[in-house]
Design a protein around this motif. Sequence first.
Motif, PDB file in Angstrom:
ATOM      1  N   GLY A  12      28.160  12.101  51.481  1.00 57.49           N
ATOM      2  CA  GLY A  12      29.024  11.777  52.613  1.00 57.49           C
ATOM      3  C   GLY A  12      28.725  10.438  53.251  1.00 57.49           C
ATOM      4  N   LYS A  13      29.448  10.150  54.326  1.00 59.80           N
ATOM      5  CA  LYS A  13      29.360   8.863  55.019  1.00 59.80           C
ATOM      6  C   LYS A  13      27.960   8.585  55.574  1.00 59.80           C
ATOM      7  N   ASP A  14      27.314   9.613  56.139  1.00 59.62           N
ATOM      8  CA  ASP A  14      25.975   9.406  56.696  1.00 59.62           C
ATOM      9  C   ASP A  14      24.983   9.025  55.596  1.00 59.62           C
ATOM     10  N   ASP A  15      25.157   9.601  54.396  1.00 61.16           N
ATOM     11  CA  ASP A  15      24.301   9.238  53.270  1.00 61.16           C
ATOM     12  C   ASP A  15      24.543   7.777  52.880  1.00 61.16           C
ATOM     13  N   THR A  16      25.807   7.372  52.837  1.00 63.93           N
ATOM     14  CA  THR A  16      26.134   5.982  52.510  1.00 63.93           C
ATOM     15  C   THR A  16      25.471   5.031  53.494  1.00 63.93           C
ATOM     16  N   ALA A  25      23.531  -1.763  47.777  1.00 65.19           N
ATOM     17  CA  ALA A  25      24.221  -0.991  46.752  1.00 65.19           C
ATOM     18  C   ALA A  25      25.601  -0.571  47.230  1.00 65.19           C
ATOM     19  N   ASP A  26      26.447  -0.253  46.268  1.00 63.78           N
ATOM     20  CA  ASP A  26      27.749   0.330  46.556  1.00 63.78           C
ATOM     21  C   ASP A  26      27.643   1.827  46.332  1.00 63.78           C
ATOM     22  N   THR A  27      28.455   2.587  47.066  1.00 63.91           N
ATOM     23  CA  THR A  27      28.405   4.044  46.938  1.00 63.91           C
ATOM     24  C   THR A  27      29.802   4.623  46.749  1.00 63.91           C
ATOM     25  N   ILE A  28      29.816   5.815  46.189  1.00 60.36           N
ATOM     26  CA  ILE A  28      31.006   6.658  46.165  1.00 60.36           C
ATOM     27  C   ILE A  28      30.589   7.956  46.838  1.00 60.36           C
ATOM     28  N   GLU A  29      31.402   8.418  47.772  1.00 64.38           N
ATOM     29  CA  GLU A  29      31.102   9.665  48.477  1.00 64.38           C
ATOM     30  C   GLU A  29      31.849  10.810  47.811  1.00 64.38           C
ATOM     31  N   SER A  30      31.121  11.860  47.486  1.00 64.92           N
ATOM     32  CA  SER A  30      31.737  13.020  46.827  1.00 64.92           C
ATOM     33  C   SER A  30      32.476  13.916  47.814  1.00 64.92           C
ATOM     34  N   ASN A  31      32.299  13.657  49.106  1.00 63.39           N
ATOM     35  CA  ASN A  31      32.835  14.525  50.163  1.00 63.39           C
ATOM     36  C   ASN A  31      32.258  15.925  50.049  1.00 63.39           C
ATOM     37  N   PRO A  58      18.695  17.390  48.360  1.00 62.68           N
ATOM     38  CA  PRO A  58      17.828  18.323  47.625  1.00 62.68           C
ATOM     39  C   PRO A  58      17.984  19.766  48.114  1.00 62.68           C
ATOM     40  N   ASP A  59      19.194  20.277  47.980  1.00 56.70           N
ATOM     41  CA  ASP A  59      19.476  21.659  48.362  1.00 56.70           C
ATOM     42  C   ASP A  59      20.470  22.240  47.359  1.00 56.70           C
ATOM     43  N   ALA A  60      20.819  23.495  47.513  1.00 55.69           N
ATOM     44  CA  ALA A  60      21.705  24.158  46.546  1.00 55.69           C
ATOM     45  C   ALA A  60      23.080  23.471  46.442  1.00 55.69           C
ATOM     46  N   PRO A  61      23.746  23.131  47.554  1.00 54.38           N
ATOM     47  CA  PRO A  61      25.024  22.434  47.411  1.00 54.38           C
ATOM     48  C   PRO A  61      24.875  21.070  46.713  1.00 54.38           C
ATOM     49  N   GLY A  62      23.780  20.365  47.007  1.00 58.19           N
ATOM     50  CA  GLY A  62      23.537  19.076  46.347  1.00 58.19           C
ATOM     51  C   GLY A  62      23.353  19.232  44.847  1.00 58.19           C
ATOM     52  N   GLU A  63      22.629  20.270  44.437  1.00 60.36           N
ATOM     53  CA  GLU A  63      22.437  20.535  43.005  1.00 60.36           C
ATOM     54  C   GLU A  63      23.763  20.925  42.355  1.00 60.36           C
ATOM     55  N   ARG A  64      24.578  21.670  43.075  1.00 65.15           N
ATOM     56  CA  ARG A  64      25.897  22.064  42.541  1.00 65.15           C
ATOM     57  C   ARG A  64      26.761  20.829  42.308  1.00 65.15           C
ATOM     58  N   ILE A  65      26.776  19.920  43.264  1.00 62.05           N
ATOM     59  CA  ILE A  65      27.554  18.684  43.132  1.00 62.05           C
ATOM     60  C   ILE A  65      27.014  17.852  41.969  1.00 62.05           C
ATOM     61  N   ARG A  66      25.697  17.754  41.860  1.00 64.40           N
ATOM     62  CA  ARG A  66      25.060  17.009  40.761  1.00 64.40           C
ATOM     63  C   ARG A  66      25.516  17.572  39.412  1.00 64.40           C
ATOM     64  N   GLN A  92      16.501  20.788  61.642  1.00 58.60           N
ATOM     65  CA  GLN A  92      16.066  21.384  60.377  1.00 58.60           C
ATOM     66  C   GLN A  92      17.092  21.239  59.263  1.00 58.60           C
ATOM     67  N   GLY A  93      18.049  20.320  59.414  1.00 58.89           N
ATOM     68  CA  GLY A  93      18.983  20.035  58.333  1.00 58.89           C
ATOM     69  C   GLY A  93      18.268  19.302  57.207  1.00 58.89           C
ATOM     70  N   ILE A  94      18.851  19.372  56.023  1.00 63.02           N
ATOM     71  CA  ILE A  94      18.277  18.685  54.869  1.00 63.02           C
ATOM     72  C   ILE A  94      19.335  17.759  54.307  1.00 63.02           C
ATOM     73  N   GLY A  95      18.963  16.504  54.109  1.00 65.43           N
ATOM     74  CA  GLY A  95      19.901  15.568  53.517  1.00 65.43           C
ATOM     75  C   GLY A  95      19.323  14.179  53.416  1.00 65.43           C
ATOM     76  N   ILE A  96      19.926  13.388  52.577  1.00 68.51           N
ATOM     77  CA  ILE A  96      19.505  12.009  52.378  1.00 68.51           C
ATOM     78  C   ILE A  96      19.565  11.238  53.691  1.00 68.51           C
ATOM     79  N   GLU A  97      20.541  11.574  54.528  1.00 70.94           N
ATOM     80  CA  GLU A  97      20.690  10.858  55.804  1.00 70.94           C
ATOM     81  C   GLU A  97      19.486  11.039  56.722  1.00 70.94           C
TER      82      GLU A  97
END
Length: 187
Positions: A12-16, A25-31, A58-66, A92-97
């Motif tokens: 998402g945008k926060d990760d970008t 770097a350039d990014t593409i957001e998977s939404n 590094p969580d289940a939704p992230g692995e699913r998208i990967r 306690q959220g998990i994310g690249i952001e």
Amino acid sequence: MRKIKEVIVVEGKDDTTKVKQAVDADTIESNGSAINQEIIERIRHAKEKRGVIIFTDPDAPGERIRTIISDAVPGCKHAFLPKDQARSKFDQGIGIEHASLKAIQEALATVYELTETENNEITKADLLAYGLLGGHHASRRRDKLGERLRIGKTNGKQLLKRLNMFHISQQEFEQTMEMLIQEENDE
């Protein structure tokens, strides 16, 4: 600031925003999990033109998208961020952001390309010998190994596949396991 040639796929945008603070770097957001065919086509085009690095949470939704992206666009590279480096201090959220710029830079400096190989250097017997399958500490050991080698969190079957697909050598595997076992003994 380090320039990255490949296009980085994030959720998402926060990760970008965070990735662009860490590297050029350039990014593409998977939404997130709402990834659709149009986004897959943009990723496919980027892979053909510049290459792609998949860098999901590094969580289940992230692995699913990967997995969705890897299956649809074979040949992408992968960067992994350990879960403890992606945890928010507040909610306690998990994310690249939530990761530090240094953690993002380190993850993007250690990029793997998945390749099918018939000469699997590491075997199921190796995983059993090091207590990575079946024991009561197996899951914890796999988590630590995945973090140390920067290949992500896995179950036993996924671990064997990733070790071989990312061409982790027998020597690197054994040295890392010996260090982890020594650290466990020191605890």
